[in-house]
Design a protein around this motif. Structure first.
Motif: not given
Length: 158
Positions: A40-55
């Motif tokens: 249904l959904f897949k994702d990866n870490n996006h903490i390089s945006t500066g938002d450390n909650t983007r798990h």
């Protein structure tokens, strides 16, 4: 013991972690699967945006709350390269998601950080079961340990 199909979903989660590393993020990836076996959904870490909650696990919980019924969430399974952190485990529990299958544990991750000589930060390492009651949790899965550890080593060696 996981089925070949379940190992395949975990493989996709680890591939998402590899993608995160390629994008300059800490290598974590996750996949949300319906009770019918549909991704249904897949994702990866996006903490390089500066938002450390983007798990990815947090993004899955957010997506599921907006796109699935409570019953669908309860029957779903999250496959992830690393055990949920406390923030993600809480989001998972609050949004009523089902089973979690993780490739590597928080304890393994913390021991690797020690081995690599990196700061572990100020968040306590808690197991999913310490945070969320009443869901099935499976992991770690030995077949993925060396590969996930190598991704983390690459991330911290930058």
């Amino acid at each position: 013991m996981l089925t070949e199909k379940e190992l395949g979903y975990l493989e996709i989660a680890v591939q998402q972690a590899e993608q995160a590393l390629k994008e300059g993020n800490q290598p974590f990836g996750s996949v949300l699967v319906s009770d019918k076996g549909e991704i249904l959904f897949k994702d990866n870490n996006h903490i390089s945006t500066g938002d450390n909650t983007r798990h990815p696990e947090f993004e899955i919980a957010r997506w599921a709350s907006q796109n699935m019924t409570a019953e669908e969430r309860k029957k779903s399974v999250v496959y992830t390269s690393g055990e949920h952190c406390p923030m993600c485990a809480t989001a998972h529990g609050i949004n009523g998601l089902g089973k979690i299958v993780y490739a590597t544990s928080s304890d393994q991750f913390r021991s690797w950080q020690d081995e690599f000589g990196v700061d572990k930060g100020n968040i306590k390492s808690l197991s999913i079961e310490d945070i969320v009651a009443g869901i099935e949790v499976v992991g770690p899965v030995k077949e993925f340990e060396d590969r996930v550890k190598e991704l983390q080593r690459q991330y911290y060696s930058k």
